[in-house]
Design a protein around this motif. Sequence first.
Motif, short mmCIF file in Angstrom:
data_model
loop_
_atom_site.label_atom_id
_atom_site.label_comp_id
_atom_site.label_asym_id
_atom_site.label_seq_id
_atom_site.Cartn_x
_atom_site.Cartn_y
_atom_site.Cartn_z
N ALA A 1 0.83 -1.21 0.00
CA ALA A 1 0.00 0.00 0.00
C ALA A 1 0.86 1.26 0.00
CB ALA A 1 -0.94 -0.01 1.20
N TYR B 1 1.08 3.78 -3.17
CA TYR B 1 0.71 5.19 -2.97
C TYR B 1 1.82 6.12 -3.45
CZ TYR B 1 -0.04 9.62 -0.58
OH TYR B 1 -0.17 10.96 -0.30
N HIS B 2 3.04 5.86 -3.00
CA HIS B 2 4.14 6.76 -3.37
C HIS B 2 4.52 6.65 -4.84
CE1 HIS B 2 5.07 8.81 0.35
NE2 HIS B 2 4.72 7.69 0.96
#
Length: 133
Positions: free
Chosen positions: A87, A91-92
């Motif tokens: 996750a 996300y990054h």
Amino acid sequence: MKNLAFWKSVFLTKSIITCAEGAALFFADSWIRNLLNAQPLVNVEYSQLFFGLVFFIGVAYWWVANDISNNHGIIKFGICAQSFVFAILAYHTAIGTIHPLYLIPGIIDLIFAILYSVFLFLYSYKQAEPALE
């Protein structure tokens, strides 16, 4: 898939991958970042702590591979930790703060988290709890 030898090899494989990844990143993170033209980390000690923990999580998976029936807590921890890693990396990657190649270990972690979940589904058993008096 209900073959313990298969599952032991899954945990042993992830143990090897995780130990190798933790050790390699511990010693080569700055070189990899330089190669990818990524920014160096400000607090290297935090990444070294993290990479050391990654290595020891790999050791825990080795324990699971060697005693698959008594280490379900480690497996549950692995599912949570690997899902979290995926996750964060996804996300990054999506917001562009890390190079997309850093998502590859996250995808591998997600695959193993799914495999670990399947294992628990197939082999979990409800232990009788002692009555509280």
